[in-house]
Design an enzyme around this catalytic site. Sequence first.
Site, PDB file in Angstrom:
ATOM      1  N   CYS A  54      50.521  10.677  29.228  1.00 44.57           N
ATOM      2  CA  CYS A  54      50.900   9.645  30.607  1.00 44.57           C
ATOM      3  C   CYS A  54      51.297   8.729  29.492  1.00 44.57           C
ATOM      4  O   CYS A  54      50.601   8.358  28.924  1.00 44.57           O
ATOM      5  CB  CYS A  54      49.673   9.620  31.601  1.00 44.57           C
ATOM      6  SG  CYS A  54      49.828   7.976  32.644  1.00 44.57           S
ATOM      7  N   CYS A  58      46.393   2.695  30.731  1.00 44.67           N
ATOM      8  CA  CYS A  58      45.195   2.102  31.029  1.00 44.67           C
ATOM      9  C   CYS A  58      44.022   2.389  30.404  1.00 44.67           C
ATOM     10  O   CYS A  58      43.880   3.205  29.526  1.00 44.67           O
ATOM     11  CB  CYS A  58      44.659   2.946  32.189  1.00 44.67           C
ATOM     12  SG  CYS A  58      46.101   3.461  32.998  1.00 44.67           S
ATOM     13  N   CYS A  61      41.691   5.070  29.880  1.00 46.17           N
ATOM     14  CA  CYS A  61      41.756   6.324  30.099  1.00 46.17           C
ATOM     15  C   CYS A  61      41.947   7.581  28.878  1.00 46.17           C
ATOM     16  O   CYS A  61      43.195   7.330  28.202  1.00 46.17           O
ATOM     17  CB  CYS A  61      43.281   6.416  30.736  1.00 46.17           C
ATOM     18  SG  CYS A  61      43.564   8.446  31.738  1.00 46.17           S
ATOM     19  N   CYS A  98      40.206  17.610  45.140  1.00 44.46           N
ATOM     20  CA  CYS A  98      41.107  16.741  44.769  1.00 44.46           C
ATOM     21  C   CYS A  98      41.905  16.439  43.581  1.00 44.46           C
ATOM     22  O   CYS A  98      41.249  16.550  41.752  1.00 44.46           O
ATOM     23  CB  CYS A  98      40.350  15.200  44.504  1.00 44.46           C
ATOM     24  SG  CYS A  98      40.964  13.380  43.639  1.00 44.46           S
ATOM     25  N   CYS A 130      42.833  16.295  48.575  1.00 49.46           N
ATOM     26  CA  CYS A 130      43.630  15.257  47.971  1.00 49.46           C
ATOM     27  C   CYS A 130      43.993  14.788  46.741  1.00 49.46           C
ATOM     28  O   CYS A 130      43.879  16.143  45.880  1.00 49.46           O
ATOM     29  CB  CYS A 130      41.873  14.479  47.621  1.00 49.46           C
ATOM     30  SG  CYS A 130      41.920  13.306  47.499  1.00 49.46           S
ATOM     31  N   CYS A 190      41.592   6.319  49.819  1.00 55.16           N
ATOM     32  CA  CYS A 190      40.639   6.491  48.870  1.00 55.16           C
ATOM     33  C   CYS A 190      41.100   5.597  48.347  1.00 55.16           C
ATOM     34  O   CYS A 190      41.669   6.079  47.220  1.00 55.16           O
ATOM     35  CB  CYS A 190      40.169   8.168  48.464  1.00 55.16           C
ATOM     36  SG  CYS A 190      39.068   7.970  46.726  1.00 55.16           S
ATOM     37  N   ARG A 262      31.008   6.737  47.056  1.00 55.42           N
ATOM     38  CA  ARG A 262      31.370   8.306  46.078  1.00 55.42           C
ATOM     39  C   ARG A 262      31.144   7.681  44.789  1.00 55.42           C
ATOM     40  O   ARG A 262      31.295   6.494  43.729  1.00 55.42           O
ATOM     41  CB  ARG A 262      33.035   8.764  45.672  1.00 55.42           C
ATOM     42  CG  ARG A 262      34.039   9.073  47.172  1.00 55.42           C
ATOM     43  CD  ARG A 262      34.865   9.714  46.711  1.00 55.42           C
ATOM     44  NE  ARG A 262      35.890   9.731  47.248  1.00 55.42           N
ATOM     45  CZ  ARG A 262      35.480  11.356  48.402  1.00 55.42           C
ATOM     46  NH1 ARG A 262      34.596  12.124  48.045  1.00 55.42           N
ATOM     47  NH2 ARG A 262      35.811  11.447  49.461  1.00 55.42           N
TER      48      ARG A 262
HETATM   49  N1  SAM Z   1      47.481   9.045  36.948  1.00 56.26           N
HETATM   50  C1  SAM Z   1      46.799   8.665  38.445  1.00 56.26           C
HETATM   51  C2  SAM Z   1      46.421   7.150  38.724  1.00 56.26           C
HETATM   52  O1  SAM Z   1      46.302   6.737  37.659  1.00 56.26           O
HETATM   53  O2  SAM Z   1      46.455   6.754  39.609  1.00 56.26           O
HETATM   54  C3  SAM Z   1      45.994   9.377  38.707  1.00 56.26           C
HETATM   55  C4  SAM Z   1      45.138  10.376  37.496  1.00 56.26           C
HETATM   56  S1  SAM Z   1      43.687   8.402  37.117  1.00 56.26           S
HETATM   57  C5  SAM Z   1      42.718   9.560  36.260  1.00 56.26           C
HETATM   58  C6  SAM Z   1      42.794   8.149  38.527  1.00 56.26           C
HETATM   59  C7  SAM Z   1      41.395   7.353  37.920  1.00 56.26           C
HETATM   60  O3  SAM Z   1      40.473   7.636  36.906  1.00 56.26           O
HETATM   61  C8  SAM Z   1      42.165   5.797  37.972  1.00 56.26           C
HETATM   62  O4  SAM Z   1      42.321   4.670  38.224  1.00 56.26           O
HETATM   63  C9  SAM Z   1      40.484   5.702  36.890  1.00 56.26           C
HETATM   64  O5  SAM Z   1      39.645   4.778  38.152  1.00 56.26           O
HETATM   65  C10 SAM Z   1      39.373   6.978  36.578  1.00 56.26           C
HETATM   66  N2  SAM Z   1      39.229   7.022  35.569  1.00 56.26           N
HETATM   67  C11 SAM Z   1      40.128   7.181  34.357  1.00 56.26           C
HETATM   68  N3  SAM Z   1      39.160   8.029  33.086  1.00 56.26           N
HETATM   69  C12 SAM Z   1      38.529   7.062  33.228  1.00 56.26           C
HETATM   70  C13 SAM Z   1      37.011   6.551  33.032  1.00 56.26           C
HETATM   71  N4  SAM Z   1      37.056   7.067  30.980  1.00 56.26           N
HETATM   72  N5  SAM Z   1      35.602   6.603  32.914  1.00 56.26           N
HETATM   73  C14 SAM Z   1      35.817   6.050  34.673  1.00 56.26           C
HETATM   74  N6  SAM Z   1      36.867   6.310  35.438  1.00 56.26           N
HETATM   75  C15 SAM Z   1      38.090   6.443  34.909  1.00 56.26           C
HETATM   76  C1  DTB Z   2      37.852   8.558  41.197  1.00 54.86           C
HETATM   77  O1  DTB Z   2      37.868   7.142  40.683  1.00 54.86           O
HETATM   78  N1  DTB Z   2      37.817   9.048  39.900  1.00 54.86           N
HETATM   79  C2  DTB Z   2      37.895  10.100  39.648  1.00 54.86           C
HETATM   80  C3  DTB Z   2      38.975  10.764  40.694  1.00 54.86           C
HETATM   81  N2  DTB Z   2      39.067   9.198  41.098  1.00 54.86           N
HETATM   82  C4  DTB Z   2      40.189  11.035  40.214  1.00 54.86           C
HETATM   83  C5  DTB Z   2      38.055  10.467  38.284  1.00 54.86           C
HETATM   84  C6  DTB Z   2      37.420  10.395  37.199  1.00 54.86           C
HETATM   85  C7  DTB Z   2      38.057  10.733  35.741  1.00 54.86           C
HETATM   86  C8  DTB Z   2      37.554  10.433  34.708  1.00 54.86           C
HETATM   87  C9  DTB Z   2      37.821  10.866  32.974  1.00 54.86           C
HETATM   88  C10 DTB Z   2      37.984  11.946  33.336  1.00 54.86           C
HETATM   89  O2  DTB Z   2      37.523  13.135  33.159  1.00 54.86           O
HETATM   90  O3  DTB Z   2      39.249  12.580  32.675  1.00 54.86           O
HETATM   91 FE1  SF4 Z   3      48.031   7.534  33.326  1.00 54.18          FE
HETATM   92 FE2  SF4 Z   3      45.155   7.534  33.364  1.00 54.18          FE
HETATM   93 FE3  SF4 Z   3      46.466   5.489  33.891  1.00 54.18          FE
HETATM   94 FE4  SF4 Z   3      46.949   8.085  35.658  1.00 54.18          FE
HETATM   95  S1  SF4 Z   3      45.079   6.676  34.650  1.00 54.18           S
HETATM   96  S2  SF4 Z   3      48.287   5.953  35.277  1.00 54.18           S
HETATM   97  S3  SF4 Z   3      46.783   8.878  34.332  1.00 54.18           S
HETATM   98  S4  SF4 Z   3      46.597   6.248  32.435  1.00 54.18           S
END
Ligand code: SAM
Ligand code: DTB
Ligand code: SF4
Length: 370
Positions: A54, A58, A61, A98, A130, A190, A262
């Site tokens: 990506c 973030c 992430c 989802c 979702c 959501c 959730r």
């Molecule tokens: N790329 C899209 C976005 O950012 O909306 C969808 C996927 S993103 C991985 C969805 C959500 O996962 C993020 O908004 C964040 O709240 C959660 N998330 C990602 N990495 C995480 C982590 N290491 N711990 C907890 N939540 C995480």
């Molecule tokens: C949300 O708030 N938590 C989920 C779902 N929406 C998409 C994602 C959690 C991701 C945790 C880190 C990972 O497994 O990559």
């Molecule tokens: Fe990309 Fe992860 Fe940020 Fe979603 S949360 S926009 S997958 S870097």
Amino acid sequence: MSEIRHDWTKEEIIDIYNKPLLELVYEAASVHRQFHNPREVQISTLLSIKTGGCPEDCAYCPQAARYHTDIETNDLMTVDQVKAQALRARSSGSSRVCMGAAWRNVEDGPEFEQVLDMVRTINKLDMEVCCTLGMLNENQAQRLAEAGLYAYNHNLDSSEEYYGEIISSRGYGDRLRTLENVRKTNVTVCSGGIIGMGESIEDRAGMLLALASLSPQPESVPINALVAVEGTPLEEQETTPIWDMIRMVATTRIVLPNTTVRLSAGRTEMSKEGQAFCFLAGAGSIFAGDKLLTTPNPDVNEDMELFNTLGLIPMKPYAKGAQPTPVAPEEMTPAEGEKTRWSRPGHRIEKNVEATKKANKKRKESKLVE
Ligand code: SAM
Ligand code: DTB
Ligand code: SF4
């Protein structure tokens, strides 16, 4: 009787968060009972349909291309792969799939068409669908709605003030705009966030204020505890104390009374008792399955055992707009004179747990044969 308010102040929310813990949980549990069936928990299964690479930054992430994490990256899955995973999820008691994609935003073209096909396919399996695909414009939101999408996940993640510390490649306004585009359709919203990223209680309250001010409030709010992944800028963050998670769930419950809260990422670090507290404080949904998107999640059998111990019932899927299955068990009838807004029917836990156990046994046996 609590009411849905859009005029909370940050100070009020901070005061709720800081209440003596047991008073806070008691209040949250009381609100929960007015708006929801306290025995039902909705189970979703996450499916990472496009993993890693990506362009965003973030800080939490593992899927951001610029960080050196050891996740396996994958191109967009095929519709058949998604269907097979959805069927597995359904047989383990999940009512919703989802699908997450590591995209900054949706681009019109063949990949989006493929995602629309995935949505249609899962819909036909009588499961709620979702998606969380990054930013969307109005037309894309509408096309997802037409394909039968039930919910769109797009998190605010933190307060507007703290957001800039965590993400610089897009702004809070961008997130809100996507939520507005989803709201113009019949897809449910959501949106939630993460705690344990170094933010203050004011930031946690600020995020809830932003969510509660939306009108209507989101149908569902995921509360994630940071999963600190090696290679990300937040890798050194300490595990979020369970008490913070309980306070956050309870405060969300009180400030957004009609919303499904959730209990999302971070459950592998939480004890069963800690999770039980979160359910008491108003969590009404979990992600089940041994993987979230890229990080581990508790085993589904352990979750079902916990449900059994606590007398919780996996919620059945129901089609958008349709009435859920008719009210059944006597145990779901509110006590005489008790005022409640939940009217959703109960489902027999014993039946569901048995079905889940059978399905898991079958799955294990078929794996052994393979
Ligand atoms: N790329 C899209 C976005 O950012 O909306 C969808 C996927 S993103 C991985 C969805 C959500 O996962 C993020 O908004 C964040 O709240 C959660 N998330 C990602 N990495 C995480 C982590 N290491 N711990 C907890 N939540 C995480
Ligand atoms: C949300 O708030 N938590 C989920 C779902 N929406 C998409 C994602 C959690 C991701 C945790 C880190 C990972 O497994 O990559
Ligand atoms: Fe990309 Fe992860 Fe940020 Fe979603 S949360 S926009 S997958 S870097």
